[in-house]
Design a protein around this motif. Sequence first.
Motif, PDB file in Angstrom:
ATOM      1  N   GLN A  18       0.803  -1.163   0.349  1.00  0.00           N
ATOM      2  CA  GLN A  18       0.084   0.142   0.160  1.00  0.00           C
ATOM      3  C   GLN A  18       0.896   1.379   0.020  1.00  0.00           C
ATOM      4  OE1 GLN A  18      -2.534  -0.803   3.227  1.00  0.00           O
ATOM      5  NE2 GLN A  18      -3.867  -1.259   2.520  1.00  0.00           N
ATOM      6  N   VAL A  19       2.225   1.233   0.977  1.00  0.00           N
ATOM      7  CA  VAL A  19       2.848   2.229   0.242  1.00  0.00           C
ATOM      8  C   VAL A  19       3.525   2.442  -0.390  1.00  0.00           C
ATOM      9  CG1 VAL A  19       5.259   2.962   1.866  1.00  0.00           C
ATOM     10  CG2 VAL A  19       3.115   2.229   3.375  1.00  0.00           C
ATOM     11  N   PHE A  20       3.644   1.613  -1.382  1.00  0.00           N
ATOM     12  CA  PHE A  20       4.532   2.040  -2.664  1.00  0.00           C
ATOM     13  C   PHE A  20       3.956   2.397  -3.519  1.00  0.00           C
ATOM     14  CE2 PHE A  20       7.929  -1.356  -0.555  1.00  0.00           C
ATOM     15  CZ  PHE A  20       8.235   0.046  -0.483  1.00  0.00           C
ATOM     16  N   VAL A  21       2.173   1.841  -3.611  1.00  0.00           N
ATOM     17  CA  VAL A  21       0.798   2.050  -4.475  1.00  0.00           C
ATOM     18  C   VAL A  21       1.435   3.604  -4.405  1.00  0.00           C
ATOM     19  CG1 VAL A  21      -1.103   2.301  -4.210  1.00  0.00           C
ATOM     20  CG2 VAL A  21      -0.331   0.989  -4.206  1.00  0.00           C
ATOM     21  N   TRP A  22       1.121   4.627  -3.202  1.00  0.00           N
ATOM     22  CA  TRP A  22       1.649   6.201  -3.211  1.00  0.00           C
ATOM     23  C   TRP A  22       3.426   6.426  -3.967  1.00  0.00           C
ATOM     24  CZ3 TRP A  22      -0.908  10.483  -3.023  1.00  0.00           C
ATOM     25  CH2 TRP A  22      -0.433  11.641  -2.167  1.00  0.00           C
ATOM     26  N   THR A  23       4.014   5.627  -3.314  1.00  0.00           N
ATOM     27  CA  THR A  23       5.451   6.823  -3.769  1.00  0.00           C
ATOM     28  C   THR A  23       5.293   6.390  -5.710  1.00  0.00           C
ATOM     29  OG1 THR A  23       6.128   4.469  -3.551  1.00  0.00           O
ATOM     30  CG2 THR A  23       6.172   6.380  -1.723  1.00  0.00           C
ATOM     31  N   ASP A  24       4.442   5.104  -6.421  1.00  0.00           N
ATOM     32  CA  ASP A  24       4.367   4.502  -7.354  1.00  0.00           C
ATOM     33  C   ASP A  24       5.633   3.877  -7.876  1.00  0.00           C
ATOM     34  OD1 ASP A  24       3.456   4.216  -9.741  1.00  0.00           O
ATOM     35  OD2 ASP A  24       3.421   6.686 -10.564  1.00  0.00           O
ATOM     36  N   SER A  25       6.239   3.479  -6.670  1.00  0.00           N
ATOM     37  CA  SER A  25       6.997   2.598  -6.879  1.00  0.00           C
ATOM     38  C   SER A  25       6.833   1.153  -7.674  1.00  0.00           C
ATOM     39  CB  SER A  25       7.828   1.714  -5.975  1.00  0.00           C
ATOM     40  OG  SER A  25       8.106   2.349  -4.924  1.00  0.00           O
ATOM     41  N   ASP A  26       7.614   0.408  -8.249  1.00  0.00           N
ATOM     42  CA  ASP A  26       7.468  -0.606  -9.836  1.00  0.00           C
ATOM     43  C   ASP A  26       8.087  -1.838  -9.288  1.00  0.00           C
ATOM     44  OD1 ASP A  26       6.767  -2.410 -11.496  1.00  0.00           O
ATOM     45  OD2 ASP A  26       8.696  -1.492 -12.959  1.00  0.00           O
ATOM     46  N   VAL A  27       6.600  -1.865  -7.855  1.00  0.00           N
ATOM     47  CA  VAL A  27       6.733  -3.711  -6.738  1.00  0.00           C
ATOM     48  C   VAL A  27       6.678  -5.176  -7.507  1.00  0.00           C
ATOM     49  CG1 VAL A  27       5.559  -4.525  -5.174  1.00  0.00           C
ATOM     50  CG2 VAL A  27       6.075  -2.178  -4.795  1.00  0.00           C
ATOM     51  N   VAL A  28       7.859  -6.067  -7.265  1.00  0.00           N
ATOM     52  CA  VAL A  28       7.208  -7.149  -7.963  1.00  0.00           C
ATOM     53  C   VAL A  28       6.180  -8.044  -7.052  1.00  0.00           C
ATOM     54  CG1 VAL A  28       8.206  -9.072  -7.832  1.00  0.00           C
ATOM     55  CG2 VAL A  28      10.007  -7.202  -7.949  1.00  0.00           C
ATOM     56  N   VAL A  29       4.864  -8.872  -7.919  1.00  0.00           N
ATOM     57  CA  VAL A  29       4.237  -8.891  -7.766  1.00  0.00           C
ATOM     58  C   VAL A  29       4.505 -10.585  -6.982  1.00  0.00           C
ATOM     59  CG1 VAL A  29       1.576  -9.187  -7.747  1.00  0.00           C
ATOM     60  CG2 VAL A  29       2.554  -7.203  -9.138  1.00  0.00           C
ATOM     61  N   LYS A  30       4.932 -10.788  -7.905  1.00  0.00           N
ATOM     62  CA  LYS A  30       4.761 -12.148  -7.463  1.00  0.00           C
ATOM     63  C   LYS A  30       6.467 -12.935  -8.415  1.00  0.00           C
ATOM     64  CE  LYS A  30       0.732 -14.221  -8.160  1.00  0.00           C
ATOM     65  NZ  LYS A  30      -0.179 -14.776  -8.804  1.00  0.00           N
ATOM     66  N   PRO A  31       7.526 -14.060  -7.117  1.00  0.00           N
ATOM     67  CA  PRO A  31       5.951 -15.010  -6.187  1.00  0.00           C
ATOM     68  C   PRO A  31       6.324 -13.800  -5.195  1.00  0.00           C
ATOM     69  CG  PRO A  31       8.744 -15.174  -6.618  1.00  0.00           C
ATOM     70  CD  PRO A  31       8.748 -14.421  -7.641  1.00  0.00           C
ATOM     71  N   GLU A  32       5.633 -14.028  -4.332  1.00  0.00           N
ATOM     72  CA  GLU A  32       5.257 -13.769  -3.050  1.00  0.00           C
ATOM     73  C   GLU A  32       6.385 -14.791  -1.430  1.00  0.00           C
ATOM     74  OE1 GLU A  32       1.439 -11.897  -1.673  1.00  0.00           O
ATOM     75  OE2 GLU A  32       1.134 -13.246  -1.887  1.00  0.00           O
ATOM     76  N   VAL A  33       7.237 -13.762  -0.730  1.00  0.00           N
ATOM     77  CA  VAL A  33       8.059 -14.561  -0.394  1.00  0.00           C
ATOM     78  C   VAL A  33       7.818 -14.483   0.872  1.00  0.00           C
ATOM     79  CG1 VAL A  33      10.349 -14.831   0.835  1.00  0.00           C
ATOM     80  CG2 VAL A  33       9.898 -14.822  -1.986  1.00  0.00           C
ATOM     81  N   HIS A  34       7.531 -15.496   2.141  1.00  0.00           N
ATOM     82  CA  HIS A  34       6.879 -15.359   3.248  1.00  0.00           C
ATOM     83  C   HIS A  34       7.831 -16.515   4.115  1.00  0.00           C
ATOM     84  CE1 HIS A  34       3.158 -14.278   1.124  1.00  0.00           C
ATOM     85  NE2 HIS A  34       3.364 -12.993   1.472  1.00  0.00           N
ATOM     86  N   LEU A  35       8.512 -16.921   4.865  1.00  0.00           N
ATOM     87  CA  LEU A  35       9.271 -17.685   5.673  1.00  0.00           C
ATOM     88  C   LEU A  35       8.696 -17.710   6.824  1.00  0.00           C
ATOM     89  CD1 LEU A  35      11.347 -16.905   3.227  1.00  0.00           C
ATOM     90  CD2 LEU A  35      13.304 -17.661   4.914  1.00  0.00           C
ATOM     91  N   PHE A  36       7.814 -18.101   7.017  1.00  0.00           N
ATOM     92  CA  PHE A  36       7.406 -18.815   7.843  1.00  0.00           C
ATOM     93  C   PHE A  36       8.214 -19.857   8.728  1.00  0.00           C
ATOM     94  CE2 PHE A  36       5.083 -21.615   4.916  1.00  0.00           C
ATOM     95  CZ  PHE A  36       5.153 -22.605   5.522  1.00  0.00           C
ATOM     96  N   ARG A  37       7.955 -19.790  10.095  1.00  0.00           N
ATOM     97  CA  ARG A  37       8.724 -20.704  11.244  1.00  0.00           C
ATOM     98  C   ARG A  37      10.018 -20.729  11.170  1.00  0.00           C
ATOM     99  NH1 ARG A  37       5.010 -24.646  10.258  1.00  0.00           N
ATOM    100  NH2 ARG A  37       5.832 -25.809   9.479  1.00  0.00           N
ATOM    101  N   SER A  38      10.132 -19.444  10.548  1.00  0.00           N
ATOM    102  CA  SER A  38      12.260 -19.409  10.100  1.00  0.00           C
ATOM    103  C   SER A  38      12.992 -19.618  10.699  1.00  0.00           C
ATOM    104  CB  SER A  38      12.037 -17.464   9.807  1.00  0.00           C
ATOM    105  OG  SER A  38      11.786 -16.960  10.816  1.00  0.00           O
TER     106      SER A  38
END
Length: 191
Positions: free
Chosen positions: A136-156
């Motif tokens: 959401q922050v990067f929508v405001w800054t008009d940054s070009d965000v990588v959408v995929k893959p999402e990297v969530h290292l759960f139980r790190s």
Amino acid sequence: MSAEFKILAISGSLRADSHNTALLRAAQKHQPGGLDIEIYEGLREIPPYDQDLDTPQDRPAAVNDLRRRILEADGVLIATPEFNYSIPGTLKNALDWVSTDWTREEGLPLLRKPVAIAGAAPTNFGTVRAQLALRQVFVWTDSDVVVKPEVHLFRSYERFDEQGNLTDETSISLLQDLLGALKTKIEAAAR
């Protein structure tokens, strides 16, 4: 031979043994080639955002340094934990400092800047909401965000060894795919 792109990597955690900082070190080690990943270590030095000081001549030196580093980088990589279902305050504060140009003379460091987001957490769901908030922050800054893959290292704690090395092959592969997607965005922006 392809060009080497400069990536500024920022950890949203200040902890010495942070898995998010370790994730950035893993990005340096396992990057797909053609990326020079520098880990930013000045987040602790960024003071609370103050619009009265947000001019080129009045900004604290640490803020001007971060703005310069982002402007000079071809892309940004952020690894963040989740605090209270959102972005750690220190990270959000730094992004507030680099999202403005009240003078309309210096440019916006994050404008159209390719950005990749990842995160590690000891729980089963941590970093997910923080990454959504960052998007959401990067929508405001008009940054070009990588959408995929999402990297969530759960139980790190299960994915890093005692020395802080990322050992989980699936996580390494996802991280490499994320960095490859970031590199693709940078190459497209350079055309």
